[in-house]
Enzyme design. Structure first.
Site, mmCIF file in Angstrom:
data_model
loop_
_atom_site.group_PDB
_atom_site.id
_atom_site.type_symbol
_atom_site.label_atom_id
_atom_site.label_comp_id
_atom_site.label_asym_id
_atom_site.label_seq_id
_atom_site.Cartn_x
_atom_site.Cartn_y
_atom_site.Cartn_z
ATOM 1 N N HIS A 8 43.872 -12.005 15.696
ATOM 2 C CA HIS A 8 44.325 -11.100 16.750
ATOM 3 C C HIS A 8 44.871 -9.828 16.113
ATOM 4 N N CYS A 46 10.501 -1.916 8.388
ATOM 5 C CA CYS A 46 11.944 -1.987 8.615
ATOM 6 C C CYS A 46 12.711 -0.954 7.792
ATOM 7 N N HIS A 59 14.984 -10.010 10.480
ATOM 8 C CA HIS A 59 15.656 -11.208 9.951
ATOM 9 C C HIS A 59 14.828 -12.469 10.193
ATOM 10 N N GLY A 80 5.452 -1.550 22.661
ATOM 11 C CA GLY A 80 5.243 -2.768 21.897
ATOM 12 C C GLY A 80 4.437 -2.569 20.626
ATOM 13 N N THR A 92 1.796 -8.792 6.261
ATOM 14 C CA THR A 92 1.343 -7.415 6.506
ATOM 15 C C THR A 92 1.942 -6.792 7.764
ATOM 16 N N GLY A 93 2.844 -7.508 8.445
ATOM 17 C CA GLY A 93 3.634 -6.896 9.507
ATOM 18 C C GLY A 93 2.868 -6.498 10.757
ATOM 19 N N SER A 94 3.315 -5.395 11.361
ATOM 20 C CA SER A 94 2.762 -4.982 12.656
ATOM 21 C C SER A 94 2.555 -3.479 12.689
ATOM 22 N N LYS A 99 0.813 -1.231 0.000
ATOM 23 C CA LYS A 99 0.000 0.000 0.000
ATOM 24 C C LYS A 99 0.840 1.273 0.000
ATOM 25 N N GLU A 103 9.564 2.735 32.640
ATOM 26 C CA GLU A 103 9.383 1.311 32.359
ATOM 27 C C GLU A 103 8.564 0.664 33.475
HETATM 28 P P1 FAD Z 1 6.596 -5.052 7.868
HETATM 29 O O1 FAD Z 1 8.004 -4.646 7.701
HETATM 30 O O2 FAD Z 1 5.776 -4.331 8.859
HETATM 31 O O3 FAD Z 1 5.930 -4.899 6.432
HETATM 32 C C1 FAD Z 1 4.581 -5.076 6.203
HETATM 33 C C2 FAD Z 1 4.198 -4.295 4.959
HETATM 34 O O4 FAD Z 1 2.873 -4.633 4.598
HETATM 35 C C3 FAD Z 1 4.200 -2.783 5.155
HETATM 36 O O5 FAD Z 1 4.980 -2.194 4.142
HETATM 37 C C4 FAD Z 1 2.734 -2.366 5.020
HETATM 38 O O6 FAD Z 1 2.575 -1.114 4.397
HETATM 39 C C5 FAD Z 1 2.193 -3.475 4.134
HETATM 40 N N1 FAD Z 1 0.758 -3.753 4.290
HETATM 41 C C6 FAD Z 1 0.090 -4.019 5.432
HETATM 42 N N2 FAD Z 1 -1.193 -4.320 5.172
HETATM 43 C C7 FAD Z 1 -1.334 -4.239 3.826
HETATM 44 C C8 FAD Z 1 -2.429 -4.459 2.942
HETATM 45 N N3 FAD Z 1 -3.612 -4.866 3.371
HETATM 46 N N4 FAD Z 1 -2.212 -4.268 1.617
HETATM 47 C C9 FAD Z 1 -1.006 -3.878 1.141
HETATM 48 N N5 FAD Z 1 0.064 -3.689 1.936
HETATM 49 C C10 FAD Z 1 -0.100 -3.868 3.263
HETATM 50 N N6 FAD Z 1 13.913 -5.363 13.568
HETATM 51 C C11 FAD Z 1 15.172 -5.820 13.461
HETATM 52 O O7 FAD Z 1 15.382 -7.012 13.225
HETATM 53 N N7 FAD Z 1 16.239 -4.984 13.638
HETATM 54 C C12 FAD Z 1 16.080 -3.669 13.914
HETATM 55 O O8 FAD Z 1 17.071 -2.949 14.049
HETATM 56 C C13 FAD Z 1 14.758 -3.167 14.023
HETATM 57 N N8 FAD Z 1 14.562 -1.867 14.301
HETATM 58 C C14 FAD Z 1 13.275 -1.388 14.364
HETATM 59 C C15 FAD Z 1 13.085 -0.040 14.677
HETATM 60 C C16 FAD Z 1 11.817 0.474 14.746
HETATM 61 C C17 FAD Z 1 11.629 1.946 15.075
HETATM 62 C C18 FAD Z 1 10.692 -0.366 14.503
HETATM 63 C C19 FAD Z 1 9.289 0.183 14.553
HETATM 64 C C20 FAD Z 1 10.866 -1.714 14.208
HETATM 65 C C21 FAD Z 1 12.159 -2.241 14.150
HETATM 66 N N9 FAD Z 1 12.399 -3.591 13.889
HETATM 67 C C22 FAD Z 1 13.679 -4.061 13.829
HETATM 68 C C23 FAD Z 1 11.297 -4.542 13.671
HETATM 69 C C24 FAD Z 1 11.118 -4.796 12.161
HETATM 70 O O9 FAD Z 1 10.865 -3.560 11.518
HETATM 71 C C25 FAD Z 1 9.980 -5.769 11.907
HETATM 72 O O10 FAD Z 1 10.165 -6.944 12.664
HETATM 73 C C26 FAD Z 1 9.920 -6.139 10.430
HETATM 74 O O11 FAD Z 1 9.744 -4.993 9.636
HETATM 75 C C27 FAD Z 1 8.784 -7.140 10.168
HETATM 76 O O12 FAD Z 1 8.744 -7.442 8.815
HETATM 77 P P2 FAD Z 1 7.386 -7.862 8.088
HETATM 78 O O13 FAD Z 1 7.755 -8.109 6.666
HETATM 79 O O14 FAD Z 1 6.719 -8.927 8.839
HETATM 80 O O15 FAD Z 1 6.423 -6.596 8.200
HETATM 81 P P1 NAD Z 2 9.248 -3.860 23.583
HETATM 82 O O1 NAD Z 2 8.328 -4.994 23.785
HETATM 83 O O2 NAD Z 2 10.657 -4.107 23.237
HETATM 84 O O3 NAD Z 2 9.265 -2.932 24.893
HETATM 85 C C1 NAD Z 2 8.111 -2.369 25.436
HETATM 86 C C2 NAD Z 2 8.358 -2.041 26.895
HETATM 87 O O4 NAD Z 2 7.277 -1.239 27.373
HETATM 88 C C3 NAD Z 2 8.417 -3.281 27.774
HETATM 89 O O5 NAD Z 2 9.621 -3.268 28.499
HETATM 90 C C4 NAD Z 2 7.181 -3.151 28.658
HETATM 91 O O6 NAD Z 2 7.364 -3.686 29.951
HETATM 92 C C5 NAD Z 2 6.977 -1.639 28.708
HETATM 93 N N1 NAD Z 2 5.604 -1.223 29.064
HETATM 94 C C6 NAD Z 2 4.435 -1.816 28.690
HETATM 95 N N2 NAD Z 2 3.383 -1.143 29.233
HETATM 96 C C7 NAD Z 2 3.890 -0.111 29.943
HETATM 97 C C8 NAD Z 2 3.310 0.952 30.727
HETATM 98 N N3 NAD Z 2 2.007 1.083 30.863
HETATM 99 N N4 NAD Z 2 4.131 1.841 31.320
HETATM 100 C C9 NAD Z 2 5.473 1.734 31.169
HETATM 101 N N5 NAD Z 2 6.073 0.752 30.456
HETATM 102 C C10 NAD Z 2 5.300 -0.159 29.842
HETATM 103 O O7 NAD Z 2 8.529 -2.948 22.461
HETATM 104 P P2 NAD Z 2 9.086 -1.772 21.552
HETATM 105 O O8 NAD Z 2 10.325 -1.192 22.130
HETATM 106 O O9 NAD Z 2 7.907 -0.893 21.304
HETATM 107 O O10 NAD Z 2 9.449 -2.528 20.216
HETATM 108 C C11 NAD Z 2 8.437 -3.204 19.441
HETATM 109 C C12 NAD Z 2 9.011 -4.334 18.647
HETATM 110 O O11 NAD Z 2 9.880 -3.848 17.619
HETATM 111 C C13 NAD Z 2 9.813 -5.277 19.515
HETATM 112 O O12 NAD Z 2 9.115 -6.498 19.549
HETATM 113 C C14 NAD Z 2 11.134 -5.459 18.821
HETATM 114 O O13 NAD Z 2 11.362 -6.803 18.546
HETATM 115 C C15 NAD Z 2 11.025 -4.673 17.522
HETATM 116 N N6 NAD Z 2 12.233 -3.820 17.402
HETATM 117 C C16 NAD Z 2 13.443 -4.422 17.277
HETATM 118 C C17 NAD Z 2 14.589 -3.659 17.229
HETATM 119 C C18 NAD Z 2 15.920 -4.337 17.092
HETATM 120 O O14 NAD Z 2 15.947 -5.513 16.744
HETATM 121 N N7 NAD Z 2 17.029 -3.650 17.343
HETATM 122 C C19 NAD Z 2 14.527 -2.284 17.335
HETATM 123 C C20 NAD Z 2 13.285 -1.693 17.500
HETATM 124 C C21 NAD Z 2 12.137 -2.482 17.528
#
Ligand code: FAD
Ligand code: NAD
Length: 460
Positions: free
Chosen positions: A439, A42, A316, A266, A142-144, A34, A202
């Site tokens: 090393h 990502c 990944h 989350g 469709t991810g999260s 979309k 937290e």
């Molecule tokens: P997504 O990447 O969410 O992709 C889903 C896609 O589906 C989107 O482009 C969306 O537009 C599209 N879509 C949804 N519904 C529809 C529909 N009905 N029709 C058409 N298109 C649609 N993970 C890591 O491993 N390392 C990191 O460093 C990392 N950093 C992150 C930092 C942040 C700020 C955030 C928010 C997340 C991070 N993550 C990281 C998590 C990572 O982004 C997700 O785990 C990953 O993108 C999941 O991949 P996915 O393909 O399942 O879904």
């Molecule tokens: P998270 O689950 O990592 O952390 C959320 C935190 O919020 C938890 O520690 C939880 O206890 C706390 N929390 C929940 N309710 C609360 C409340 N009412 N008051 C205060 N604290 C509260 O979630 P996130 O940081 O939003 O990340 C979302 C997802 O994105 C994660 O699942 C992660 O895997 C992914 N992500 C991954 C990376 C990476 O791989 N480097 C980077 C960013 C995001």
């Protein structure tokens, strides 16, 4: 009506990898996305932009503190628009890279919202109108999306999510982060380095819940030293914008007032408007789509992978599942080793882990031995003047098989790759300890931790 063998909905790391792999395996594949830019959460607003900001802000901060060895620099000055332009350029290069790969592999691309209307039919609603696609199989990727938190009123400006926090137009004087998880600590670190006063609230007794306790404790100490105000055991009950400021209310204390509030408690699976009800599919209690070991849903022609199904929400992990799901479809064989999926937090120092934590091993009553080694005793870390942290290897007490590896320290995110491969090959700590490590490298910290788990370390 266009016909395809596979229609992938969503072009994030799960969906785009699946589409490319399916094309490589000879399928006529289409991907419905979309957003104009491919790459999903990502590439557009997650992993890539946050890491561009983390890497650059680390250097900016070092310059401001005059921390470069052997050189004195004058007053360093932040150029926020240039930093954001760099981040946008990196995102563009990556998302355009996926468009190139789609062309190269002949993946047909549809721009618009995909909706399942029958087990073999997807309707796309986009700028070019409504199109119906017929397909042998559908793969949902469709991810999260950000999980709402009761009482928190997002205005996507002052009170926002990571989407806003990767693009604040000016450095907030103070920033309150709700949630001491990965996003809170990564983006909290960015803005702390750029000059904000950052308070992380937290709910749990420690930050980074679910990580190895010893590592999380060490991380909290280091982050506090860096100036992050971390308050644990704090349950946020409300947040809202008022008179141009963000107000955050929590149990047992006076409300906090800040320029910006970041909700980072989350993410939840995204099945908005996907049409699951049209094919009789439902989600579990956490909104995830249930699948079998081949990523097949209860409807045999429909599959799902990535953040929208169970498991860690990691790019990944989604990629591995996308690859394996189409292998299962075409060849009948695929493989994802969930035991060796690494997890990295890209703060400084980085935090990385793979396998079981000490807490998990204790709960499962698995007897283990442990070997640790500090970066302060590593020649390369000393040369880099970057000696905070340690690596820890947990191995089975009888078999010596590696059960978990946890690192906090410089380049931990790169170092963990060795541990993930070792675990995928069921290595013992002796295997790792006897493998020659160049090393002087940071990787020698892992070798020494393995030596400590198996026998005795040399350099401490
Ligand atoms: P997504 O990447 O969410 O992709 C889903 C896609 O589906 C989107 O482009 C969306 O537009 C599209 N879509 C949804 N519904 C529809 C529909 N009905 N029709 C058409 N298109 C649609 N993970 C890591 O491993 N390392 C990191 O460093 C990392 N950093 C992150 C930092 C942040 C700020 C955030 C928010 C997340 C991070 N993550 C990281 C998590 C990572 O982004 C997700 O785990 C990953 O993108 C999941 O991949 P996915 O393909 O399942 O879904
Ligand atoms: P998270 O689950 O990592 O952390 C959320 C935190 O919020 C938890 O520690 C939880 O206890 C706390 N929390 C929940 N309710 C609360 C409340 N009412 N008051 C205060 N604290 C509260 O979630 P996130 O940081 O939003 O990340 C979302 C997802 O994105 C994660 O699942 C992660 O895997 C992914 N992500 C991954 C990376 C990476 O791989 N480097 C980077 C960013 C995001």
């Amino acid at each position: 009506m266009p016909k395809h063998q596979l229609v992938v909905i969503g072009a994030g790391p799960g969906g785009y990898v699946a589409a490319i792999k399916a094309a490589q395996l000879g399928l006529d594949v289409a991907c419905v996305e979309k957003e104009q830019a491919l790459g999903g959460t990502c590439l557009r607003v997650g992993c890539i932009p946050s890491k561009a900001l983390l890497d650059a802000s680390e250097k900016i901060h070092a310059a401001e503190l005059n921390q470069f060895i052997g050189v004195k620099i004058g007053q360093a000055e932040l150029d926020l628009p240039a930093l954001m332009a760099h981040k946008d350029k990196v995102v563009r290069a990556n998302t355009e890279g996926i468009a190139y790969l789609f062309k190269k592999n002949k993946v047909t691309r549809y721009l618009g919202h995909g909706k399942i209307v029958a087990p073999n039919k997807v309707v796309v609603e986009g700028p070019e109108g409504v199109q119906e696609l017929e397909t042998e199989r559908i793969l949902i990727a469709t991810g999260s999306k950000v999980a709402p938190l009761k009482g928190v009123e997002l205005d996507y400006d002052i009170v926002g999510t990571s989407d806003q926090a990767i693009a604040y137009p000016k450095v907030p004087e103070n920033l309150v982060v709700i949630g001491g998880g990965v996003i809170g600590l990564e983006l909290g670190s960015v803005w702390n380095r750029l000059g904000s006063r950052v308070t992380v609230l937290e709910y749990l007794p420690t930050i980074l819940g679910g990580m190895d306790g010893e590592i999380a404790k060490a991380a909290e100490k280091i982050f506090k030293k860096q100036g992050l105000e971390i308050r644990t055991g704090v349950r946020v009950t409300a947040a809202f914008a008022r008179d141009g400021k963000g107000v955050v209310e929590y149990e047992g204390g006076e409300p906090l007032v800040a320029d910006r509030v970041l909700l980072a408690t989350g993410r939840v699976p995204n099945t908005d408007g996907l049409g699951l009800e049209n094919v009789g599919l439902s989600t579990d209690e956490r909104g995830r789509i249930p699948v079998n070991a081949h990523y097949q849903t209860a409807v045999p022609s429909i599959f799902a992978i990535g953040d929208v199904i169970a498991g860690p929400m990691l790019a990944h992990k989604a990629e591995e599942e996308g690859y394996a799901a189409v292998e299962y479809m075409v060849t009948g064989y695929g493989h994802v080793d969930y035991n060796s999926i690494p997890n990295v937090v890209y703060t400084h120092p980085e935090i990385a882990s793979v396998g079981k934590t000490e807490e998990e091993l204790k709960a499962a009553e698995i007897s283990y031995k442990k070997g640790s080694f500090p970066f302060s005793a590593n020649g390369r870390a000393r040369a880099m003047n970057d000696t905070d942290g340690f690596a820890k290897i947990l191995a089975h007490a009888e078999t010596d098989r590696i059960l978990g590896v946890h690192i906090i320290g410089p380049r931990a995110g790169d170092l963990i790759a060795e541990a993930a491969v070792a675990m995928a090959f069921h290595a013992s700590s002796e295997d790792l300890a006897r493998a020659s490590h160049a090393h002087p490298t940071l990787a020698e910290v892992l070798k020494e931790a393995a030596l400590a788990a198996w026998d005795k370390p040399i350099h401490i």
